[in-house]
Design a protein around this motif. Structure first.
Motif, PDB file in Angstrom:
ATOM      1  N   VAL A  15     -54.162  70.033  78.548  1.00  0.00           N
ATOM      2  CA  VAL A  15     -55.355  69.708  77.760  1.00  0.00           C
ATOM      3  C   VAL A  15     -54.993  69.524  76.291  1.00  0.00           C
ATOM      4  N   THR A  16     -54.092  70.375  75.785  1.00  0.00           N
ATOM      5  CA  THR A  16     -53.654  70.215  74.396  1.00  0.00           C
ATOM      6  C   THR A  16     -53.000  68.853  74.203  1.00  0.00           C
ATOM      7  N   THR A  17     -52.117  68.475  75.138  1.00  0.00           N
ATOM      8  CA  THR A  17     -51.463  67.170  75.058  1.00  0.00           C
ATOM      9  C   THR A  17     -52.509  66.057  75.081  1.00  0.00           C
ATOM     10  N   GLY A  18     -53.463  66.196  76.000  1.00  0.00           N
ATOM     11  CA  GLY A  18     -54.518  65.188  76.113  1.00  0.00           C
ATOM     12  C   GLY A  18     -55.292  65.038  74.815  1.00  0.00           C
ATOM     13  N   ALA A  19     -55.606  66.178  74.176  1.00  0.00           N
ATOM     14  CA  ALA A  19     -56.376  66.142  72.931  1.00  0.00           C
ATOM     15  C   ALA A  19     -55.572  65.444  71.831  1.00  0.00           C
ATOM     16  N   LEU A  20     -54.256  65.716  71.798  1.00  0.00           N
ATOM     17  CA  LEU A  20     -53.426  65.073  70.777  1.00  0.00           C
ATOM     18  C   LEU A  20     -53.319  63.569  71.021  1.00  0.00           C
ATOM     19  N   LEU A  21     -53.166  63.190  72.303  1.00  0.00           N
ATOM     20  CA  LEU A  21     -53.010  61.776  72.622  1.00  0.00           C
ATOM     21  C   LEU A  21     -54.308  60.995  72.420  1.00  0.00           C
ATOM     22  N   TYR A  22     -55.432  61.715  72.433  1.00  0.00           N
ATOM     23  CA  TYR A  22     -56.725  61.050  72.293  1.00  0.00           C
ATOM     24  C   TYR A  22     -56.823  60.308  70.952  1.00  0.00           C
ATOM     25  N   ILE A  23     -56.195  60.879  69.911  1.00  0.00           N
ATOM     26  CA  ILE A  23     -56.285  60.254  68.585  1.00  0.00           C
ATOM     27  C   ILE A  23     -55.580  58.885  68.544  1.00  0.00           C
ATOM     28  N   PRO A  24     -54.264  58.824  68.871  1.00  0.00           N
ATOM     29  CA  PRO A  24     -53.653  57.495  68.845  1.00  0.00           C
ATOM     30  C   PRO A  24     -54.285  56.526  69.841  1.00  0.00           C
ATOM     31  N   SER A  25     -54.814  57.046  70.960  1.00  0.00           N
ATOM     32  CA  SER A  25     -55.382  56.137  71.955  1.00  0.00           C
ATOM     33  C   SER A  25     -56.592  55.390  71.404  1.00  0.00           C
ATOM     34  N   ASN A  26     -57.225  55.950  70.363  1.00  0.00           N
ATOM     35  CA  ASN A  26     -58.381  55.264  69.800  1.00  0.00           C
ATOM     36  C   ASN A  26     -58.072  54.503  68.525  1.00  0.00           C
ATOM     37  N   VAL A  27     -56.896  54.772  67.945  1.00  0.00           N
ATOM     38  CA  VAL A  27     -56.558  54.115  66.686  1.00  0.00           C
ATOM     39  C   VAL A  27     -55.710  52.874  66.929  1.00  0.00           C
ATOM     40  N   ILE A  28     -54.773  53.000  67.891  1.00  0.00           N
ATOM     41  CA  ILE A  28     -53.859  51.892  68.174  1.00  0.00           C
ATOM     42  C   ILE A  28     -54.520  50.917  69.151  1.00  0.00           C
ATOM     43  N   PRO A  29     -54.359  49.615  68.937  1.00  0.00           N
ATOM     44  CA  PRO A  29     -54.970  48.639  69.856  1.00  0.00           C
ATOM     45  C   PRO A  29     -54.478  48.803  71.291  1.00  0.00           C
ATOM     46  N   VAL A  30     -55.369  48.576  72.269  1.00  0.00           N
ATOM     47  CA  VAL A  30     -54.972  48.647  73.673  1.00  0.00           C
ATOM     48  C   VAL A  30     -54.538  47.298  74.217  1.00  0.00           C
ATOM     49  N   MET A  31     -55.105  46.241  73.652  1.00  0.00           N
ATOM     50  CA  MET A  31     -54.673  44.920  74.123  1.00  0.00           C
ATOM     51  C   MET A  31     -54.820  43.883  73.017  1.00  0.00           C
ATOM     52  N   THR A  32     -54.086  42.787  73.176  1.00  0.00           N
ATOM     53  CA  THR A  32     -54.220  41.681  72.239  1.00  0.00           C
ATOM     54  C   THR A  32     -54.728  40.475  73.016  1.00  0.00           C
ATOM     55  N   MET A  33     -55.840  39.941  72.585  1.00  0.00           N
ATOM     56  CA  MET A  33     -56.389  38.761  73.249  1.00  0.00           C
ATOM     57  C   MET A  33     -56.097  37.546  72.391  1.00  0.00           C
ATOM     58  N   THR A  34     -55.566  36.514  73.041  1.00  0.00           N
ATOM     59  CA  THR A  34     -55.358  35.268  72.317  1.00  0.00           C
ATOM     60  C   THR A  34     -56.310  34.230  72.895  1.00  0.00           C
ATOM     61  N   VAL A  35     -57.167  33.701  72.059  1.00  0.00           N
ATOM     62  CA  VAL A  35     -58.104  32.677  72.515  1.00  0.00           C
ATOM     63  C   VAL A  35     -57.918  31.448  71.643  1.00  0.00           C
ATOM     64  N   ALA A  36     -57.538  30.357  72.296  1.00  0.00           N
ATOM     65  CA  ALA A  36     -57.335  29.085  71.593  1.00  0.00           C
ATOM     66  C   ALA A  36     -56.496  29.273  70.334  1.00  0.00           C
ATOM     67  N   GLY A  37     -55.386  29.979  70.487  1.00  0.00           N
ATOM     68  CA  GLY A  37     -54.459  30.140  69.377  1.00  0.00           C
ATOM     69  C   GLY A  37     -54.795  31.263  68.407  1.00  0.00           C
ATOM     70  N   LYS A  38     -56.013  31.807  68.529  1.00  0.00           N
ATOM     71  CA  LYS A  38     -56.413  32.880  67.624  1.00  0.00           C
ATOM     72  C   LYS A  38     -56.085  34.236  68.260  1.00  0.00           C
ATOM     73  N   THR A  39     -55.251  35.028  67.578  1.00  0.00           N
ATOM     74  CA  THR A  39     -54.842  36.300  68.151  1.00  0.00           C
ATOM     75  C   THR A  39     -55.700  37.421  67.588  1.00  0.00           C
TER      76      THR A  39
END
Lengths: 167, 217
Positions: A15-39
């Motif tokens: 649970v401690t690990t989970g709580a620590l990982l929760y912060i970067p999981s919300n700050v760092i992007p999860v995916m990059t979408m490219t639509v018609a050349g726009k990233t």
């Protein structure tokens, strides 16, 4: 076989690990979408905001609940259950919360599956593509930690009070 | 269900919190609840059989097979089309170097549902026809282990959300795979409801297969 003391300490560590990982999981992007050349890199909340902005409040609500509120609730309630382990305070409330965590816990996987489905179809190069970002790994980490913690900490341990000298 | 030993003096553990409860002769239509956590210890006698769980899990396995071999969505932008299977996502994530996520998706959307449905079908077959199939206990525990990882219902919702997201970019069409995913989701949810662990334990006990080692955690 696992002893009870081992179960409790492992669950606490997870649970401690989970709580620590929760912060970067919300700050760092999860995916990059490219639509018609726009990233456009998207964080978990960024994805929700995008859905909200495109007039889809119901779907935005589901994703917000499943991928932001549920993991947070899970970490907090598991931490509460584990903090009170060994005492006889709020035992029936802890029992109920444990049951709820068990039931709703898996819904936070929605974001990971979303990423998988989007990555599968969005491979059309500059026209439209979706690639995973490191945030997703942290997100997975939170998920796995909470799932294992809830599995390892059996409901019967809630009912154990101070007599147990090991904890 | 006839009990194996005289009633009154036998203690059984609550399936949820493991509190000892005394087995009692219940009046018709009554159930025995745990005095500590409130979950049901003995259900009203009669009624439940193994056939529904067996039927649903076999149907679920067929649907899962079809869901894995048919494309879920077709996505097109400016005339270029691409079909996505469940496995395409796993492969693509692996390809991008995110093997942990790929494994998690593979386990939660293909492996665990398959193992869960296979083990329910296997155990239910053995119980329904009173067959002494090999490794019954292994499968019984496998069902318990795979249950929290069987996330096909969540996957089906994620598919809906991804369609909405992809609509913003280009054209998306549902394919047969999506229908099968939905079917698996419903079938596993129903099978989960109808697969009664206590009833199975009771039947395995009556068949003389429930040894001391069987009462695991």
């Amino acid at each position: 076989m696992m002893t009870d003391a081992f179960r409790v300490s492992t669950a606490r560590a997870l649970v401690t690990t989970g709580a620590l990982l929760y912060i970067p999981s919300n700050v760092i992007p999860v995916m990059t979408m490219t639509v018609a050349g726009k990233t456009e890199p998207l964080t978990v909340l960024g994805g929700v905001k995008e859905l909200w902005d495109s007039n889809l409040p119901a779907i935005a609500g589901v994703v917000f609940l499943a991928s932001f509120v549920v993991p947070l609730l899970k970490v907090v309630s598991l931490a509460w259950i584990l903090c009170l382990h060994g005492t006889d305070r709020h035992q029936s409330a802890r029992n109920t919360v444990h049951r709820i965590v068990h039931r709703i816990g898996s819904w936070s996987m929605i974001d990971i599956f979303l990423l998988s489905v989007l990555a599968a179809v969005g491979q059309l190069g500059a026209l439209g593509s979706v690639i995973a970002n490191p945030g997703a790994i942290y997100f997975c980490g939170v998920m796995i930690c909470c799932l294992f913690a809830a599995e390892i900490y059996k409901p019967r341990l809630i009912w154990e009070s101070h007599e147990d000298p090991k904890t | 269900m006839k009990p194996r030993s005289p009633l009154g003096n036998e203690w059984i553990a609550c399936p949820h919190c493991e509190a000892p409860c005394r087995r009692q002769q219940l009046p018709a239509g009554c159930e025995l609840r745990c005095s500590r956590c409130g979950s049901t210890v003995i259900e009203p006698a009669g009624k439940k059989t193994f056939q529904p769980a067996l039927a649903l899990s076999v149907a679920g396995l067929f649907a899962l097979f079809l869901a894995s071999i048919s494309p879920v969505l077709t996505f097109d932008v400016a005339g270029r089309e691409q079909a996505g299977y469940i496995f395409t996502g796993v492969k693509e994530l692996l390809h991008q170097g995110y093997w942990m996520i790929a494994i998690l998706v593979f386990v939660a959307s293909m492996l665990a549902p398959a193992l869960y449905l296979v083990s329910i079908a296997y155990v239910s077959t053995a119980c329904a026809f009173r067959l002494r199939l090999p490794h019954l206990f292994l499968f019984f525990h496998l069902a318990e282990w795979a249950e929290p990882w069987n996330l096909i219902p969540v996957y089906s919702i994620a598919t809906v959300v991804s369609v909405v997201k992809l609509r913003m970019i280009g054209g998306v069409t549902w394919n047969d795979g999506a229908r099968w995913v939905l079917a698996v989701a419903f079938l596993t949810l129903f099978a989960q409801q109808l697969f009664d662990r206590r009833l199975v334990e009771h039947r395995l006990g009556a068949m003389g297969l429930l040894g001391e080692s069987g009462r695991g955690e």
